[in-house]
Design a protein around this motif. Structure first.
Motif, PDB file in Angstrom:
ATOM      1  N   VAL A 291       0.869  -1.166   0.000  1.00 34.26           N
ATOM      2  CA  VAL A 291       0.000   0.000   0.000  1.00 34.26           C
ATOM      3  C   VAL A 291       0.909   1.220   0.000  1.00 34.26           C
ATOM      4  O   VAL A 291       1.809   1.337   0.834  1.00 34.26           O
ATOM      5  N   VAL A 292       0.695   2.106  -0.959  1.00 36.96           N
ATOM      6  CA  VAL A 292       1.483   3.333  -1.066  1.00 36.96           C
ATOM      7  C   VAL A 292       0.669   4.480  -0.485  1.00 36.96           C
ATOM      8  O   VAL A 292      -0.481   4.704  -0.885  1.00 36.96           O
ATOM      9  N   HIS A 293       1.277   5.210   0.456  1.00 41.21           N
ATOM     10  CA  HIS A 293       0.644   6.392   1.053  1.00 41.21           C
ATOM     11  C   HIS A 293       1.366   7.628   0.545  1.00 41.21           C
ATOM     12  O   HIS A 293       2.592   7.729   0.622  1.00 41.21           O
ATOM     13  N   VAL A 294       0.592   8.585   0.033  1.00 41.87           N
ATOM     14  CA  VAL A 294       1.137   9.867  -0.388  1.00 41.87           C
ATOM     15  C   VAL A 294       0.049  10.905  -0.192  1.00 41.87           C
ATOM     16  O   VAL A 294      -1.103  10.677  -0.544  1.00 41.87           O
ATOM     17  N   GLY A 295       0.404  12.039   0.396  1.00 49.10           N
ATOM     18  CA  GLY A 295      -0.621  13.000   0.760  1.00 49.10           C
ATOM     19  C   GLY A 295      -1.585  12.335   1.726  1.00 49.10           C
ATOM     20  O   GLY A 295      -1.174  11.781   2.749  1.00 49.10           O
ATOM     21  N   THR A 296      -2.875  12.375   1.418  1.00 49.28           N
ATOM     22  CA  THR A 296      -3.862  11.667   2.230  1.00 49.28           C
ATOM     23  C   THR A 296      -4.325  10.385   1.550  1.00 49.28           C
ATOM     24  O   THR A 296      -5.234   9.715   2.043  1.00 49.28           O
ATOM     25  N   ALA A 297      -3.722  10.036   0.423  1.00 57.17           N
ATOM     26  CA  ALA A 297      -4.152   8.869  -0.345  1.00 57.17           C
ATOM     27  C   ALA A 297      -3.459   7.605   0.144  1.00 57.17           C
ATOM     28  O   ALA A 297      -2.295   7.621   0.543  1.00 57.17           O
ATOM     29  N   ALA A 298      -4.168   6.503   0.082  1.00 53.61           N
ATOM     30  CA  ALA A 298      -3.639   5.169   0.352  1.00 53.61           C
ATOM     31  C   ALA A 298      -4.070   4.290  -0.810  1.00 53.61           C
ATOM     32  O   ALA A 298      -5.258   4.015  -0.983  1.00 53.61           O
ATOM     33  N   VAL A 299      -3.103   3.841  -1.619  1.00 50.21           N
ATOM     34  CA  VAL A 299      -3.416   3.157  -2.874  1.00 50.21           C
ATOM     35  C   VAL A 299      -2.649   1.840  -2.949  1.00 50.21           C
ATOM     36  O   VAL A 299      -1.427   1.834  -2.765  1.00 50.21           O
ATOM     37  N   PRO A 300      -3.334   0.722  -3.218  1.00 46.71           N
ATOM     38  CA  PRO A 300      -2.608  -0.534  -3.448  1.00 46.71           C
ATOM     39  C   PRO A 300      -1.666  -0.394  -4.639  1.00 46.71           C
ATOM     40  O   PRO A 300      -1.956   0.325  -5.600  1.00 46.71           O
ATOM     41  N   ALA A 301      -0.540  -1.104  -4.564  1.00 46.96           N
ATOM     42  CA  ALA A 301       0.450  -0.988  -5.632  1.00 46.96           C
ATOM     43  C   ALA A 301       1.226  -2.292  -5.765  1.00 46.96           C
ATOM     44  O   ALA A 301       1.339  -3.077  -4.818  1.00 46.96           O
ATOM     45  N   ARG A 302       1.790  -2.481  -6.948  1.00 56.94           N
ATOM     46  CA  ARG A 302       2.666  -3.625  -7.209  1.00 56.94           C
ATOM     47  C   ARG A 302       4.100  -3.124  -7.319  1.00 56.94           C
ATOM     48  O   ARG A 302       4.377  -2.147  -8.026  1.00 56.94           O
ATOM     49  N   LEU A 303       5.008  -3.803  -6.640  1.00 51.64           N
ATOM     50  CA  LEU A 303       6.410  -3.399  -6.591  1.00 51.64           C
ATOM     51  C   LEU A 303       7.247  -4.305  -7.483  1.00 51.64           C
ATOM     52  O   LEU A 303       7.169  -5.535  -7.389  1.00 51.64           O
ATOM     53  N   ARG A 304       8.056  -3.698  -8.350  1.00 53.07           N
ATOM     54  CA  ARG A 304       9.033  -4.450  -9.151  1.00 53.07           C
ATOM     55  C   ARG A 304      10.415  -3.878  -8.862  1.00 53.07           C
ATOM     56  O   ARG A 304      10.791  -2.848  -9.412  1.00 53.07           O
ATOM     57  N   PRO A 305      11.184  -4.527  -7.975  1.00 54.44           N
ATOM     58  CA  PRO A 305      12.516  -3.989  -7.653  1.00 54.44           C
ATOM     59  C   PRO A 305      13.472  -4.143  -8.835  1.00 54.44           C
ATOM     60  O   PRO A 305      13.446  -5.151  -9.539  1.00 54.44           O
ATOM     61  N   PHE A 306      14.312  -3.131  -9.034  1.00 51.88           N
ATOM     62  CA  PHE A 306      15.417  -3.231  -9.988  1.00 51.88           C
ATOM     63  C   PHE A 306      16.699  -3.625  -9.270  1.00 51.88           C
ATOM     64  O   PHE A 306      17.527  -4.342  -9.791  1.00 51.88           O
ATOM     65  N   ASP A 307      16.871  -3.068  -8.079  1.00 52.56           N
ATOM     66  CA  ASP A 307      17.963  -3.437  -7.180  1.00 52.56           C
ATOM     67  C   ASP A 307      17.511  -3.061  -5.771  1.00 52.56           C
ATOM     68  O   ASP A 307      16.328  -2.775  -5.551  1.00 52.56           O
TER      69      ASP A 307
END
Length: 596
Positions: A291-307
């Protein structure tokens, strides 16, 4: 009068709400359940004016881990934090959660307050030292500290003075900046309609302004019917301030926490982000679903690490984000802060080939968090200046590597490469086919793949090309008629003797003059082609006008044919050509006159 917004942080039941009540005289807890249980569940708000005249609004956040999402919504837009630790309990579990949130958000301004000194009068200095140690790796590592008791008033005067000093050192916000207001509440007032609240961190709002509401479903344009700050009606409000906005013509259930009100056409809206780790453990050790939080938003997200330090985030919905924005990464399973990230690219390129992830990591590793408009333009070849402005990358001065054309920033290397490719293609076409009219505009656009076709004429011009109709050719070059030269010369000789004796189709075929050869001759000004395959010399219309002017006006088609000593096959297309130029006027089916 300067205004500021300060958010609280700290473990549950460490006296955050009580402290704000003591400072402002206002009860920040808005819900009856919160007051009954003595537990902050949602965001609370209060305000006061300090001795210097500075107005400060407080955003009180929950301390309990079950309400961490609400906590992050309060901390997200706040530029200043008041970190609270109780003297009788010291540092606790949720203290660490809030510390991690502060670190992830990159908050650099604030103070440490040790509360409930009346319950542990001899532990204030010890707990303050403990809090400083815990916060050493955050932006609050050098923050001043005060020991207080909201019950007996100990230290409150010192706290007000310290808070005044902290706020006085904060850089002035940009009142002329584009607005991005993260909504934290939405409600209805009878007779007024929908009202939303949030923290205005930059820019200025005024009654009647139009903003774009970026929500989960779609973007809507809204108008500000009125606004308040700290309970008072205002005609306009600048940063940093708590604001309540009365929105015209929009239902309350359309607006939710996490939506954003933004200056129209001033922000990108994106679901794809390339980021750099700013706090917490390696990105490669984080779960793929966050879950990514920014400002007042909380949004599900998919993470793809590069390193370990760089990754791509794919958000569940679009948000108005730009380079440098700070994100909190939270584990949706056990409700804890995993770390923080900073946006490096809000419009990253697609990754399609094997090894693209490793190559992207190398690019991001060399990317300046401050932003580089030259690199961004170089990646695309050209960008509109308005686009750079939306991304937060438009520089005050144009870099040496950039050319500016009618609102476009074009990278010099890309411009040179486009010129070379286009000129090479045109040269090759003329060498392969001397009679060719030139490279068509569509073929040129396909060849270069420009971000916008309006740049094509600029590239062609700088490549030494000219446009004739819908084709590009070498500027000033004459078409070589090659093997058709002798036939065209023979036809010219025949037409000089008989100016209106246009050759029949079989005669042109005998001379091996097809459409391509005749078109090339026409481009050179050596032939004039009329409809129905009629071919004359370019001066034939002028010759015809001299003869037609000698006739009684108006004249018939038959009279014109006789005056020109030609056939009906030739005279009708010729007269229509003269009509189109405005030299003759058709009066009815059988009569024309010369326009004098």
């Amino acid at each position: 009068m300067s205004t500021h917004v300060v958010a609280t942080a700290g473990h549950v039941d460490h006296g955050k709400s009580t402290l704000i009540h003591a400072l402002t005289g206002m009860e920040p807890d808005r819900w009856e359940e919160e007051r009954r249980r003595g537990l902050t569940i949602d965001l609370g708000f209060a305000w006061t004016t300090l001795a210097s005249g500075t107005q400060v609004a407080f955003v009180d956040v929950p301390g309990h881990h079950r309400f961490l999402a609400n906590t992050l919504a309060g901390l997200g837009p706040a530029p200043v934090v008041c970190f609270v630790v109780a003297a009788d309990e010291g540092w606790q579990a949720q203290s660490s959660d809030h510390r991690d949130a502060v670190a992830a958000l990159g908050i650099r301004h604030g103070l440490i307050v040790i509360t409930r000194a009346d319950l542990a009068p001899h532990r204030g200095a010890e707990v303050l030292a403990q809090a400083r140690a815990e916060l050493a790796a955050t932006g609050l590592h050098g923050a001043p500290g005060v020991v207080v008791s909201a019950v007996d008033g100990t230290g409150l005067a010192e706290l007000r003075t310290t808070l005044d000093d902290v706020l006085a050192r904060i850089p002035e916000p940009d009142t002329g900046a584009r607005v991005r207001l993260w909504v934290d509440r939405s409600f209805t007032i009878t007779g007024a309609g929908t009202v939303v609240t949030g923290t205005l961190s930059a820019g200025t709002l005024a009654g009647g302004d139009r903003l774009d509401l970026l929500g989960a479903a779609r973007t809507r344009s809204v108008a500000l019917r009125g606004l308040q700050s700290c309970g008072l009606p205002r005609s306009s409000v600048g940063p940093v301030a708590r604001v309540a906005l009365n929105l015209r013509g929009i239902a309350r259930d359309v607006v939710r926490r996490g939506d954003a009100l933004v200056t129209p056409d001033a922000w990108p809206s994106t679901r794809l982000l390339d980021v750099r780790r700013a706090a917490g453990g390696p990105l490669t050790e984080m779960p793929a679903q966050l879950v990514v939080h920014v400002g007042t938003a909380a949004v599900p997200a998919r993470l793809r690490p590069f390193d370990d330090d760089h990754a791509r985030l794919t958000l569940h919905r679009k948000l108005p984000l730009v380079l440098g924005d700070r994100l909190v990464l939270r584990d949706p399973g056990n409700v804890r802060v995993l770390g923080g990230a900073q946006v490096l690219d809000a419009e990253p390129p697609a990754l399609r080939r094997r090894g693209d992830g490793a190559r992207r990591a190398a690019v991001l590793g060399a990317t300046d968090v401050g932003g580089d408009a030259v690199l961004e333009v170089a990646r695309r070849g050209a960008m509109r200046s308005s686009h750079l402005r939306r991304l937060g990358l438009l520089a005050d001065t144009v870099p040496a590597e950039i050319l500016v054309f009618d609102g476009w920033w074009v990278h010099v290397a890309a411009h040179q490469a486009w010129q070379h490719r286009l000129r090479t293609a045109v040269d090759a076409l003329h060498a392969r086919d001397p009679l060719a009219e030139g490279l068509s505009r569509g073929a040129a656009a396909d060849l270069l793949g420009l971000p916008d076709e309006s740049l094509l004429d600029i590239v062609a011009r700088d490549a030494g090309l000219e446009r004739r109709g819908g084709h590009f050719r070498i500027a000033g070059a004459r078409t070589d008629l090659g093997q058709a030269e002798a036939a065209v010369t023979e036809l010219e000789s025949r037409l000089r003797v008989d100016p209106f004796g246009a050759p029949e189709a079989y005669e042109l075929q005998g001379l091996r003059l097809g459409n391509r050869e005749l078109a090339a001759a026409e481009r050179l000004g050596r032939m004039l082609r009329l409809r129905d395959g009629v071919v004359l010399l370019p001066d034939a219309p002028a010759r015809a006008m001299r003869l037609l002017a000698q006739l009684d006006q108006p004249f018939t088609t038959s009279q014109a044919r006789q005056a020109l000593h030609t056939t009906r096959r030739v005279v009708i297309p010729l007269l229509e050509y003269l009509d189109s130029r405005g030299w003759t006027r058709r009066l009815d089916a059988g009569h024309r006159e010369v326009v004098r």
